[in-house]
Structure formats: structure tokens, C-alpha cells
Motif scaffolding. Sequence first.
Motif, mmCIF file in Angstrom:
data_model
loop_
_atom_site.group_PDB
_atom_site.id
_atom_site.type_symbol
_atom_site.label_atom_id
_atom_site.label_comp_id
_atom_site.label_asym_id
_atom_site.label_seq_id
_atom_site.Cartn_x
_atom_site.Cartn_y
_atom_site.Cartn_z
ATOM 1 N N GLN A 174 0.827 -1.198 0.000
ATOM 2 C CA GLN A 174 0.000 0.000 0.000
ATOM 3 C C GLN A 174 0.867 1.255 0.000
ATOM 4 O O GLN A 174 0.369 2.365 0.096
ATOM 5 N N ASP A 175 2.182 1.055 -0.100
ATOM 6 C CA ASP A 175 3.086 2.201 -0.172
ATOM 7 C C ASP A 175 2.777 3.038 -1.396
ATOM 8 O O ASP A 175 2.460 2.505 -2.445
ATOM 9 N N GLN A 176 2.918 4.296 -1.246
ATOM 10 C CA GLN A 176 2.681 5.163 -2.392
ATOM 11 C C GLN A 176 3.923 5.259 -3.271
ATOM 12 O O GLN A 176 4.018 6.098 -4.149
ATOM 13 N N SER A 193 0.322 -3.387 -6.228
ATOM 14 C CA SER A 193 1.019 -2.195 -5.770
ATOM 15 C C SER A 193 0.073 -1.005 -5.808
ATOM 16 O O SER A 193 -0.652 -0.809 -6.779
ATOM 17 N N ALA A 194 0.117 -0.222 -4.751
ATOM 18 C CA ALA A 194 -0.734 0.969 -4.716
ATOM 19 C C ALA A 194 -0.128 2.091 -5.556
ATOM 20 O O ALA A 194 -0.748 3.130 -5.752
ATOM 21 N N ILE A 215 2.778 -0.491 -14.823
ATOM 22 C CA ILE A 215 3.437 -1.784 -14.584
ATOM 23 C C ILE A 215 4.564 -1.946 -15.594
ATOM 24 O O ILE A 215 4.348 -1.806 -16.802
ATOM 25 N N HIS A 216 5.763 -2.189 -15.089
ATOM 26 C CA HIS A 216 6.918 -2.449 -15.956
ATOM 27 C C HIS A 216 7.352 -3.880 -15.726
ATOM 28 O O HIS A 216 7.619 -4.266 -14.586
ATOM 29 N N LEU A 226 -2.840 -5.810 -14.785
ATOM 30 C CA LEU A 226 -3.882 -4.797 -14.722
ATOM 31 C C LEU A 226 -3.276 -3.532 -14.130
ATOM 32 O O LEU A 226 -2.915 -3.499 -12.957
ATOM 33 N N ALA A 227 -3.160 -2.510 -14.958
ATOM 34 C CA ALA A 227 -2.605 -1.237 -14.502
ATOM 35 C C ALA A 227 -3.746 -0.243 -14.273
ATOM 36 O O ALA A 227 -4.844 -0.424 -14.783
ATOM 37 N N GLY A 228 -3.460 0.777 -13.500
ATOM 38 C CA GLY A 228 -4.465 1.807 -13.243
ATOM 39 C C GLY A 228 -5.744 1.246 -12.662
ATOM 40 O O GLY A 228 -6.838 1.686 -13.020
#
Lengths: 282, 271
Positions: A174-176, A193-194, A215-216, A226-228
Motif C-alpha cells: 500500500q506504499d505510495q 502495488s498501490a 506496470i513495468h 492490470l494497470a491503473g
Amino acid sequence: MVGFIFLEIKATVTDPLFQIKGTSLTVVVLELYNYSPSDFLSQLTDKVQAAAHFFEQSPVLINLEKLVSDIQAADLLNLVDQCRQLRLQPVAIRGSHDQFGAMVEQTGLALLPETRSKDRPLETNPVTDKTPEATDGADKSAIDTTNTGSNGTPDNEPAPAAVEAGAEEITTSQDQTTQIISRQIRSGQQVYSAADLIIIGNVNEGAEVLAQGNIHIYGTLRGRALAGVQGNTKARIFCQQLSAELIAIAGNFLPSEAIHQQNYPDPVQVYRNGENLEISAY
Amino acid sequence: MAKIIVVTSGKGGVGKTTTSAAIGTGLAQRGNKTVIIDFDVGLRNLDLIMGCERRVVYDFVNVLQGEASLTQALIKDKRTDNLFILPASQTRDKDALTQEGVQKTLDELAQTFEYIICDSPAGIEKGAQMALYFADQAIIVTNPEVSSVRDSDRILGILQSKSLRAETGGEPVQEHLLLTRYNPTRVAAGEMLSVEDVEDILAIPLLGVIPESESVLKASNQGTPVILDEDAEAGQAYDDAVERLLGNEKPHRFLDVKKTSFFKRLLGGKT
Ligand SMILES: Nc1ncnc2c1ncn2[C@@H]1O[C@H](COP(=O)(O)OP(=O)(O)OP(=O)(O)O)[C@@H](O)[C@H]1O
Ligand SMILES: [Mg+2]
């Protein structure tokens, strides 16, 4: 993904007539807050039209855990019917056995036990969509895709290693800040990933990586990316080779069939162009 | 220090028991005191492949439940010195396997044995998880086809998250890929994945490639581990794998369709 236990029944004397196996299945989750027949149908119609291919014949899990008002058996039957009208395939209902058991039985669908997990909202049309919080609290239903495993992770704590047999390993951050993972993501594993997510390694078939940002993948994407996922339409997916089961940006999807129909040079990026997903060299 | 090696795959019928018998025998042949444990409670297979089914009196579950001592249950192999088998019971169910019980048995075995080979049941559920939990090394048995590779990938994920070493943050379990039932003709015809394909997906070091071979079936029907059949390619390939497991370099053999690979093989094989 469903953490079904992998069973094999073997006949010892005669040749086996069948084999029972587990499988992973990703379903669309319809999380119900309130129900009124006409509003439900119109809202669901909007959702489905926004991403017709994604929903076509999709297995649907109806989740009653977030329900804020009462629902009657007749409502539930009606709701299931409306889903079918829109060519969704309700397969199961999640909710407490005591509260909904008898009702669910009437629908002929499976009843799945309650979870503590918080499914990730995955807006299917984030640009024009109202988020549930933004509406007035009347008839709301958010459609999420989720893993139906019973070992989901609460949003605000790091995932414990899954303990149940057949359960997936889930890594959530949940880290930014960007999360960097220097290993291969294997079948049954999931990373969330947040912020941005960088994977140094392949994402294998049956694995799933999700990020609120980009996502890389420094490797081959064979699983799902799944990005965004919270609606950032500017998010992108980058990978050295694309052979994915599914790619999505801010709720718009391309399943593997559609990906494989396209020609693109490696490495690639995936981004949103309006409602479409574009795949191109970078 | 005893080394605990689990032979696992996720998918069933890919050659775990064949491999456990062959590798265990190969290690013992080289003078290492070795025991092979059948974790496939309820399906008992290892004793058949090792040809000791008629000598089973007590089994692993008897030991776990304190009904027999290890000394009573261990079967000494008749062909190979230094080799013992701890058979599974055919009747009891997998619930008999408890973590404490398994740990106690392994600890006791570790005092006398150099290698403990755990023949895992198929699947990813309790029996398979119990077989891999205490492992120092894992031999991932994979057939060159998509579903087997995917299950192997899954079991690797479990090794990396649910083994004792993973849970306690120790050195990771050492992983070895063993590709079995490899048929170069079918690979060349595109009907099976190649070694490279599988290595690319699983990304773990290759311990060996065992060709698909009639001699395996023949050997298991006779109750003789195939590694003892020196004329069989599968036996030779297992022998090479044992060498590699012990840290010795061996070129991979039997990877190519025979006719076209004559010169390559003459030159010592590829990779
Ligand atoms: N290299 C090979 N060539 C030909 N046949 C093989 C080979 N390896 C294994 N087999 C055959 O495949 C079958 C399954 O082998 P085995 O019992 O070793 O698999 P397993 O993974 O232990 O199965 P299970 O999951 O049921 O425990 C047996 O009939 C065996 O003879
Ligand atoms: Mg077996």
C-alpha cells in the motif's frame, strides 16, 4: 483466483473414467449495496455496454456482503434473471449462510462463504463512471473483478503468507512508492502495488500483477497485468514480450485472444486511447 | 548434515516416483546412506517400483502414530547397499500426516542418513505441502507439456512461500528442474515443448532430461529402478542427473532426434 484444492481421484483396478481436478477461475464480482429492480437493470446495462466484450458470458459472483438494506428472495431471483438478460452468467452468491442460505438455494446458484477480504474495485468505465462514494447512496452497485479465493488481503495490512492448502501467495503493497520485485511471478501468485510496479522477471501464466499506477515487466508477460486499477487511465503497461492472458488499464480489457490477433514488435507498451487499449513499440 | 530432497511436480503421473526411486538408488550406489520416503499416503507406489512390496510390514503412518519404530518400518533394499525405503500405507488417509510427526521422523532419520528423498503425492494440497515443507532441495519433475509446466510453476511458488525455509527466512530451497518423458521427435514436430521452452518459463537450473522410454515401464513392472538398467537411455540420463546433483558437470544427452544429432552427440552433446 479460486484456490480449489487439486484433487485427483484414481481408480486402481479399472481404467479411470474421469479425473477430478482443480482450476483457477477469474470471475466478475457484482457487489450489491441496494436493490431496486428498475434502477439495477439500467445501471447494469450501462456497465455492460461500456465493456461488452469483457462481460459477454462472463461468470459472475454476486456478493451480498456489502448490502446495506434487506433483500427478499424474490428480489434475488429477479436480480439473477436481470443478469442473465444481459448475458452475464451468475454462478455463485457470496454471503452469510444464516442470512442468505435459504434464499440462495432458491436461485439454484452456489453459496460461497463470507470473506474478510476487501475486493478491489475495478471500474469498467472510469472516465465517465461515478464511483460508488460519489453517488447519493441510493441504488449502487460496483462491479469488480476479483479473485474468489478465501485468502484475500485486507487493504490496509501487508499480506500474510497464505496458509490454506492451494491458496495463492499474495503480495500487496500500500506504499505510495514504486514497488520493485526482482523475481519471477509464478502461477497462483499475485502482486498488488498501490503505486507503480516493476517486475524484474517473467510474469507466468496463471500469475496476476496489479498496480494503481504503471506496470513495468522486465521479462515476458504470460499472465495477467492490470494497470491503473483505481481508474488511472494514463497508466501503462510495459513489457519485453507480450504473451498475456489478459491486459487491462483502468478497467478496459483485452483478453488473450484479442492480444494475439494483433501484430506488434517486442518490447511493447500498452496504453489507453480513449476507450481502446493500444499495443505498440516504445 | 542430512540433505532432505523433495521430488514434486503438482501434476500427477509425470514421473515423481520413478525419479525418487532412480535418484535414491543412484545416490546410494555412490556410497551415500539414503532413505526414500513415500508421502503418497493412500496410494502406495514406491514399494512397487522398488520391488519391495511384499516386504512391507509397517509403514510411514505407523511410525507417525507411534505404532512402530523407524527401525521396524524401514525396508533395506536388496539390490543396493546403503538404500532404505519407508513405504506409505495404502489404507490410511492423508490426515495422518502431521507437521510435528513428519518433523520428528525426519529428525530421527537425519541422524543416520545422508540423503532423505521425499516422494511427493500429486497436487498442491496437504500431502504435497507436507512432503516439501522441510526440504533443503527440490527436484521439480516436469513433462514437456503446458499443463505440467504450469503446475510445476505453481509448486515452485508454494516452495518459495510455504516451505519451512521460506517461512523462517532461511536460505531458499535449492531448486532443480528435471524434465522427464522427453521425446525429441515430438519436440521437433512441435507437439511438445522443448527444453529451452520449459527452462524459459520455469527459470530454474536444469538437473537433467530423461527421455521417454519403454524401459521405464519395463523396469517398474519388474520392480527395478530404471537407473540400474545401464543399457537404457533413461537409466543413463538418471545417472547423469545424480552426478549433477552431487555437483559434477555432465553434458546433457538424448536431447535431439537421433538421426540428426549423431555428430553433436559424438562431440559431447549440446549445452
Ligand atoms: N521417462 C519415462 N518414459 C516412459 N514412461 C515413463 C517415464 N517416466 C515415467 N513414466 C511412466 O509414467 C507413469 C507415471 O510414473 P510415476 O508413477 O513415476 O509418476 P508419479 O509422478 O509418481 O505419479 P503420481 O502423481 O501418481 O504419484 C508410469 O507408468 C511410468 O512408468
Ligand atoms: Mg508417485
